[in-house]
Design a protein around this motif. Sequence first.
Motif, PDB file in Angstrom:
ATOM      1  N   CYS A 161      -5.001   8.321  -8.720  1.00 31.29           N
ATOM      2  CA  CYS A 161      -6.007   8.800  -7.767  1.00 31.29           C
ATOM      3  C   CYS A 161      -5.464   9.229  -6.406  1.00 31.29           C
ATOM      4  CB  CYS A 161      -7.104   7.769  -7.573  1.00 31.29           C
ATOM      5  SG  CYS A 161      -7.725   7.133  -9.148  1.00 31.29           S
ATOM      6  N   TYR A 162      -4.134   9.228  -6.250  1.00 34.29           N
ATOM      7  CA  TYR A 162      -3.513   9.812  -5.065  1.00 34.29           C
ATOM      8  C   TYR A 162      -4.144   9.309  -3.770  1.00 34.29           C
ATOM      9  CZ  TYR A 162      -1.415  12.467  -8.712  1.00 34.29           C
ATOM     10  OH  TYR A 162      -0.736  12.777  -9.844  1.00 34.29           O
ATOM     11  N   LEU A 163      -4.677  10.231  -2.954  1.00 37.40           N
ATOM     12  CA  LEU A 163      -5.107   9.844  -1.613  1.00 37.40           C
ATOM     13  C   LEU A 163      -6.383   9.013  -1.615  1.00 37.40           C
ATOM     14  CD1 LEU A 163      -4.321  13.213   0.188  1.00 37.40           C
ATOM     15  CD2 LEU A 163      -3.099  11.057   0.434  1.00 37.40           C
ATOM     16  N   ARG A 164      -7.061   8.966  -2.729  1.00 34.92           N
ATOM     17  CA  ARG A 164      -8.328   8.234  -2.752  1.00 34.92           C
ATOM     18  C   ARG A 164      -8.103   6.724  -2.854  1.00 34.92           C
ATOM     19  NH1 ARG A 164     -11.976   7.270  -6.806  1.00 34.92           N
ATOM     20  NH2 ARG A 164     -10.859   8.521  -8.324  1.00 34.92           N
ATOM     21  N   GLU A 165      -6.998   6.314  -3.462  1.00 39.52           N
ATOM     22  CA  GLU A 165      -6.746   4.886  -3.673  1.00 39.52           C
ATOM     23  C   GLU A 165      -5.338   4.553  -3.178  1.00 39.52           C
ATOM     24  OE1 GLU A 165      -7.646   3.783  -7.701  1.00 39.52           O
ATOM     25  OE2 GLU A 165      -9.767   4.187  -7.381  1.00 39.52           O
ATOM     26  N   ASN A 166      -5.267   3.759  -2.131  1.00 38.43           N
ATOM     27  CA  ASN A 166      -3.980   3.516  -1.463  1.00 38.43           C
ATOM     28  C   ASN A 166      -3.630   2.039  -1.309  1.00 38.43           C
ATOM     29  OD1 ASN A 166      -3.556   6.301  -1.064  1.00 38.43           O
ATOM     30  ND2 ASN A 166      -4.802   6.270   0.785  1.00 38.43           N
ATOM     31  N   CYS A 167      -4.506   1.144  -1.761  1.00 40.15           N
ATOM     32  CA  CYS A 167      -4.250  -0.280  -1.553  1.00 40.15           C
ATOM     33  C   CYS A 167      -4.096  -0.995  -2.886  1.00 40.15           C
ATOM     34  CB  CYS A 167      -5.383  -0.894  -0.732  1.00 40.15           C
ATOM     35  SG  CYS A 167      -5.320  -0.337   0.983  1.00 40.15           S
ATOM     36  N   GLU A 217       2.874   6.757   3.279  1.00 38.49           N
ATOM     37  CA  GLU A 217       3.297   7.975   2.590  1.00 38.49           C
ATOM     38  C   GLU A 217       2.801   7.916   1.157  1.00 38.49           C
ATOM     39  OE1 GLU A 217       7.451   8.819   2.876  1.00 38.49           O
ATOM     40  OE2 GLU A 217       7.311  10.561   1.549  1.00 38.49           O
ATOM     41  N   GLU A 218       1.984   8.876   0.788  1.00 39.63           N
ATOM     42  CA  GLU A 218       1.399   8.898  -0.545  1.00 39.63           C
ATOM     43  C   GLU A 218       2.476   8.756  -1.619  1.00 39.63           C
ATOM     44  OE1 GLU A 218      -1.489   8.683  -1.821  1.00 39.63           O
ATOM     45  OE2 GLU A 218      -0.730   9.019  -3.841  1.00 39.63           O
ATOM     46  N   GLY A 219       2.265   7.804  -2.519  1.00 34.56           N
ATOM     47  CA  GLY A 219       3.186   7.623  -3.635  1.00 34.56           C
ATOM     48  C   GLY A 219       4.338   6.681  -3.342  1.00 34.56           C
ATOM     49  N   ILE A 220       4.532   6.315  -2.054  1.00 35.25           N
ATOM     50  CA  ILE A 220       5.578   5.350  -1.686  1.00 35.25           C
ATOM     51  C   ILE A 220       4.895   4.009  -1.421  1.00 35.25           C
ATOM     52  CG2 ILE A 220       7.460   4.784  -0.122  1.00 35.25           C
ATOM     53  CD1 ILE A 220       7.922   7.361  -1.696  1.00 35.25           C
ATOM     54  N   TRP A 221       5.052   3.095  -2.359  1.00 41.77           N
ATOM     55  CA  TRP A 221       4.404   1.781  -2.238  1.00 41.77           C
ATOM     56  C   TRP A 221       5.324   0.855  -1.468  1.00 41.77           C
ATOM     57  CZ3 TRP A 221      -0.595   1.190  -3.544  1.00 41.77           C
ATOM     58  CH2 TRP A 221      -1.167   2.272  -4.222  1.00 41.77           C
ATOM     59  N   GLU A 222       4.825   0.323  -0.366  1.00 40.89           N
ATOM     60  CA  GLU A 222       5.674  -0.464   0.524  1.00 40.89           C
ATOM     61  C   GLU A 222       4.971  -1.747   0.956  1.00 40.89           C
ATOM     62  OE1 GLU A 222       6.130   2.225   3.950  1.00 40.89           O
ATOM     63  OE2 GLU A 222       4.454   1.147   4.876  1.00 40.89           O
ATOM     64  N   SER A 265       0.842  -1.199   0.000  1.00 37.79           N
ATOM     65  CA  SER A 265       0.000   0.000   0.000  1.00 37.79           C
ATOM     66  C   SER A 265       0.875   1.247   0.000  1.00 37.79           C
ATOM     67  CB  SER A 265      -0.912   0.018   1.228  1.00 37.79           C
ATOM     68  OG  SER A 265      -0.191   0.463   2.365  1.00 37.79           O
ATOM     69  N   ASP A 266       0.253   2.391  -0.254  1.00 39.59           N
ATOM     70  CA  ASP A 266       0.939   3.670  -0.039  1.00 39.59           C
ATOM     71  C   ASP A 266       0.183   4.466   1.025  1.00 39.59           C
ATOM     72  OD1 ASP A 266      -1.235   4.690  -1.561  1.00 39.59           O
ATOM     73  OD2 ASP A 266       0.026   6.157  -2.589  1.00 39.59           O
ATOM     74  N   LEU A 267      -0.300   3.730   2.020  1.00 42.79           N
ATOM     75  CA  LEU A 267      -1.054   4.344   3.117  1.00 42.79           C
ATOM     76  C   LEU A 267      -0.164   5.216   4.004  1.00 42.79           C
ATOM     77  CD1 LEU A 267      -3.278   1.337   4.241  1.00 42.79           C
ATOM     78  CD2 LEU A 267      -4.141   3.555   3.481  1.00 42.79           C
TER      79      LEU A 267
HETATM   80 CA   LIG Z   1      -2.368   6.652  -3.036  1.00 44.72          CA
END
Ligand SMILES: [Ca+2]
Length: 152
Positions: A110-116, A85-90, A81-83
Amino acid sequence: MALKLLISVCLLSEIYGCYTGWVPYQGKCYFFSHTTASWADAGSICAQLGSKLAEPKSRQEANFLKSHSQSLDKSFYLGISDLVEEGIWEYSSTHEPITFNLFHPGEPCCYLRENCLIMWEPFHGDWGDVTCSDPYYYVCEVDDGGSPSVIG
Ligand SMILES: [Ca+2]
């Protein structure tokens, strides 16, 4: 739902280091869920099975999961996810950033709307990001030999 999963796992026997219903691949066992859950609940269910959401550590492993998801014609959450830090997929369990990806062109969006992160069936199992509260199927993983510890 989690209880139902636990009971079904209890009744299964172990073959080749993986419980029946778990798919072996290169030292890990994977469970492709038959029910859907939010990303957070999916992680909890995997934990109750003594496992965690799948965290493919190589392109080869990711391609195996993608291929299997395609054979099931469903979209599956992974433990990325990037939950935080936005944009950092970990990876969820270690918070290490991913070093490769199978994102479909145009993803993630979709930035903050889609994180998983999900293996998205309409993209033939390529990765996309979705809204974490939306229910999808999911993949749990456990090391081969570290069989899921279950109650019962
Ligand atoms: Ca995101």
